[in-house]
Design an enzyme around this catalytic site. Structure first.
Site, PDB file in Angstrom:
ATOM      1  N   THR A 167      11.695 -43.938  99.704  1.00 49.19           N
ATOM      2  CA  THR A 167      12.157 -44.024 101.098  1.00 49.19           C
ATOM      3  C   THR A 167      11.444 -45.163 101.818  1.00 49.19           C
ATOM      4  OG1 THR A 167      12.644 -41.673 101.167  1.00 49.19           O
ATOM      5  CG2 THR A 167      12.309 -42.741 103.288  1.00 49.19           C
ATOM      6  N   HIS A 200      51.919 -34.069 103.528  1.00 49.49           N
ATOM      7  CA  HIS A 200      50.590 -33.613 103.107  1.00 49.49           C
ATOM      8  C   HIS A 200      49.924 -32.763 104.191  1.00 49.49           C
ATOM      9  CE1 HIS A 200      50.292 -35.933  99.385  1.00 49.49           C
ATOM     10  NE2 HIS A 200      51.074 -36.795 100.012  1.00 49.49           N
ATOM     11  N   CYS A 229      54.343 -32.821  98.222  1.00 52.67           N
ATOM     12  CA  CYS A 229      54.854 -34.163  97.931  1.00 52.67           C
ATOM     13  C   CYS A 229      55.427 -34.210  96.513  1.00 52.67           C
ATOM     14  CB  CYS A 229      53.769 -35.192  98.196  1.00 52.67           C
ATOM     15  SG  CYS A 229      54.464 -36.799  98.591  1.00 52.67           S
ATOM     16  N   GLY A 265      54.679 -32.376  94.227  1.00 54.96           N
ATOM     17  CA  GLY A 265      54.843 -30.954  93.902  1.00 54.96           C
ATOM     18  C   GLY A 265      56.157 -30.390  94.427  1.00 54.96           C
ATOM     19  N   ILE A 302      24.681 -56.213  97.319  1.00 62.17           N
ATOM     20  CA  ILE A 302      25.114 -57.558  97.718  1.00 62.17           C
ATOM     21  C   ILE A 302      26.299 -57.490  98.677  1.00 62.17           C
ATOM     22  CG2 ILE A 302      26.188 -59.690  96.875  1.00 62.17           C
ATOM     23  CD1 ILE A 302      24.495 -59.429  94.379  1.00 62.17           C
ATOM     24  N   GLU A 332      47.603 -30.691 103.944  1.00 65.21           N
ATOM     25  CA  GLU A 332      46.153 -30.538 103.741  1.00 65.21           C
ATOM     26  C   GLU A 332      45.349 -31.485 104.621  1.00 65.21           C
ATOM     27  OE1 GLU A 332      48.268 -31.925 101.647  1.00 65.21           O
ATOM     28  OE2 GLU A 332      47.397 -33.590 100.504  1.00 65.21           O
TER      29      GLU A 332
HETATM   30  N1  GLN Z   1      55.103 -40.313  93.620  1.00 67.14           N
HETATM   31  C1  GLN Z   1      55.857 -39.636  94.606  1.00 67.14           C
HETATM   32  C2  GLN Z   1      56.481 -40.588  95.604  1.00 67.14           C
HETATM   33  O1  GLN Z   1      56.074 -41.710  95.722  1.00 67.14           O
HETATM   34  C3  GLN Z   1      55.030 -38.605  95.313  1.00 67.14           C
HETATM   35  C4  GLN Z   1      53.908 -39.178  96.118  1.00 67.14           C
HETATM   36  C5  GLN Z   1      52.874 -38.164  96.521  1.00 67.14           C
HETATM   37  O2  GLN Z   1      52.790 -37.102  95.933  1.00 67.14           O
HETATM   38  N2  GLN Z   1      52.033 -38.510  97.473  1.00 67.14           N
HETATM   39  O3  GLN Z   1      57.393 -40.215  96.318  1.00 67.14           O
END
Ligand code: GLN
Length: 560
Positions: free
Chosen positions: A203, A532, A393, A395, A160, A534
């Site tokens: 299909t 990040h 982050c 981490g 929908i 990655e």
């Molecule tokens: N929670 C943490 C912050 O807001 C880390 C965010 C994250 O790991 N993307 O700063």
């Protein structure tokens, strides 16, 4: 050859459009098929852009649970998007933009905003034409920039929520000159063990469903666990009104990175060029993908990496991290074996019993307090046992809390995030809520009470790396740009104390106010990054941090 004749005869650059839809069941790999097709068109010398149109009502995936929706993929320009955009980038290397991802929620909110502003001059607002026009405007953004625009419609035909999108792409192709748009439909051919046959009926039904809304697919991509006999291809072609050579088989693959070569072998890119009548078809150069496949299939060893996180039950929640680790493995010619470890386990079970035997430990991003004490324990283990540690982050924030507590002896070191969540003050906030920062020359201000969505430091920001640090060697540069998605920040107040204990703040924002990277000096490889990395790794261009993290993990595996 790249330009398309307009109806008026002027020759101007206009993108050709490929709309990718799905039928029969969900999760058939539309995103992957779109990304692989994008890569194949590039291999033939064309420029591409990929776009995702999602029928759900959330304005964006930013506030959706990772358990529900998988990872949130962040673009350079700060959009929080669907993880399919990650596939697109990993296969084409084209950086996605805000305007490459849209949901029903965003479309409706924009229509309603215009209605409130009086833009529609008091007219009755309807799905057709107001919502469909909004979708069509979105599809057309930047169509003079590329040769091909690939637009994937999320969900399955018949849903929908999807109807306005299907109606919009029908209208769009109808309004464009003949030959400018193509529809590619992905379906499933189930195999019945009892009769030993592939069944084409689902299909056929799904194509009928498309036809009933005025869309006739040009290409059928059929997922199948068994090879599709010529007889079945002809049957599908006849009943679904496509050419037999436009029935493309999509078999299960050992690695997603085999998809471009596999689709090429099945003739997908040729079928697309035939449908657009692009003759002679430029020859493809597939060297990049041959090298990628060769590296994936011929590792010379393996490493074991533990991901200690919060959303480990759903691997899609850390999609880009898993892919970036694989890329790092490809660079070092090793297979990366990932152990997914729920950080909460360490609340009751010994870290050693779970982490012994891993060559590297990665603590990924996340939100909220749950599992964080376990992540801190994992960081302690990595620091003390000299196991390579990559903190991303959250981490990185956990690594700072760990070293603050255990090296700098800051009692109760913690993050303001957890106090905010609990509604009481328990920690000394070495990680605090960021309310003001610089974006270029602009000061951005945020309030604690701002909406959950969109209150973060989002998108690409520069960082300056300290000379002669491990990180500047890894990047081989002193200025980098990486994508961010966070509200909290390591507090500079504690920098001196931590640096005295050997925790170096080796990457800072250009105004020198926000710590971007920390590393431990007396450790083979212990790095935390506030961003990040990655999100920018590609199979053909592994991110330096992941490549070096895997190198260090391989070294460690040879030591023990
Ligand atoms: N929670 C943490 C912050 O807001 C880390 C965010 C994250 O790991 N993307 O700063």
């Amino acid at each position: 050859m790249r330009s398309l004749e307009t109806t008026t005869g002027d020759s101007e650059i206009m993108a050709r459009y490929i709309f990718i839809t799905g039928g029969v069941v969900s999760s058939l790999g539309k995103g992957l098929a779109s990304a692989a097709l994008g890569a194949l068109l590039q291999a033939r010398g064309f420029s591409v852009r990929l776009r995702k149109l999602d029928p759900y009502l959330n304005v964006d995936p930013g506030t959706m649970s990772p358990f529900e929706h998988g990872e949130v993929f962040v673009t350079d320009d700060g959009a929080e998007t669907d993880l399919d955009l990650g596939h697109y980038e990993r296969f084409t290397g084209v950086a996605a933009r805000k305007t490459d991802s849209v949901s029903s929620g965003r479309i409706y909110s924009s229509v309603l905003e215009k209605e409130r502003r009086g833009d529609y001059l008091g007219k009755t607002i309807q799905v057709v034409p107001h919502v469909t026009n909004e979708i069509k405007d979105f599809i057309g953004i930047g169509d003079d920039e590329v040769d091909f625009m690939l637009c994937e419609i999320g969900g399955t035909v018949g849903d929908i929520e999807g109807l306005p999108f299907f109606e919009a792409i029908r209208q769009f192709s109808h309004e464009k000159p003949r030959g400018q748009c193509l529809f590619m439909h992905l379906t499933l051919l189930p195999f019945l063990n009892a009769s030993g046959e592939l069944k084409t009926k689902p299909t056929q039904h799904s194509v009928k469903e498309l036809q009933s809304i005025g869309i006739a697919p040009d290409i059928l991509v059929c997922r199948s666990e068994h090879s599709i006999p010529q007889k079945e291809r002809e049957k599908l072609a006849l009943f679904c009104n496509v050419r037999p050579e436009s029935v493309i088989a999509a078999y299960d693959l050992d690695s997603i990175y085999d998809a471009p070569l596999a689709y090429h072998k099945e003739g997908l890119d040729q079928a697309v060029l035939n449908a657009f009548e692009i003759t002679p078809a430029p020859k493809p150069n597939l060297e990049v993908w041959e090298d990628v496949s060769e590296r994936i299939h011929n590792p010379e060893g393996s490493v074991n990496i533990a991901i200690v996180g919060k959303y480990t039950q759903l691997e899609d929640a850390y999609k880009s991290i898993a892919e970036a680790l694989t890329h790092g493995g490809m660079r070092n010619r090793v297979k990366v074996i990932i152990g997914w470890i729920d950080a909460e386990k360490f609340d009751t079970e010994a870290v050693e019993s779970h982490l012994e035997g891993y060559d590297g430990i990665l603590v990924p991003g996340g939100f909220g307090e749950r599992g964080t004490e376990g992540m801190i324990k994992a960081a302690t283990f990595a620091r003390e046992k000299k196991v390579p540690y990559l903190g991303i982050c959250l981490g990185m924030q956990m690594a700072v809390i760990e070293t603050s507590r255990h090296l700098a002896k800051i009692k109760n070191a913690g993050s303001e995030e957890f106090d905010h969540e609990a509604g009481k003050k328990r920690f000394k906030p070495v990680v605090y809520h960021l309310k003001e920062w610089l974006e270029g020359n602009r000061t951005i201000k945020r309030d604690e009470k701002d909406d959950k969505g969109g209150t973060m430091r989002l998108g690409a920001y520069n960082a300056i790396l300290k000379q002669q640090s491990q990180i500047s060697e890894i990047y081989n540069s002193e200025l980098i740009s990486e994508r961010h998605r966070h509200r909290y920040e390591v507090d500079l107040k504690y920098r001196d104390k931590l640096e005295k204990c050997g925790v170096s703040f080796s990457g800072m924002s250009p105004d020198n106010r926000l710590p971007e990277i920390i590393e431990i000096n007396d450790h083979p490889w212990f790095i935390g990054v506030q961003f990040h990395p990655e999100l920018k790794s590609k199979p053909f261009e592994p991110h330096p941090l992941f490549a070096d993290f895997i190198r260090a993990s391989v070294d460690r595996s040879r030591l023990v």
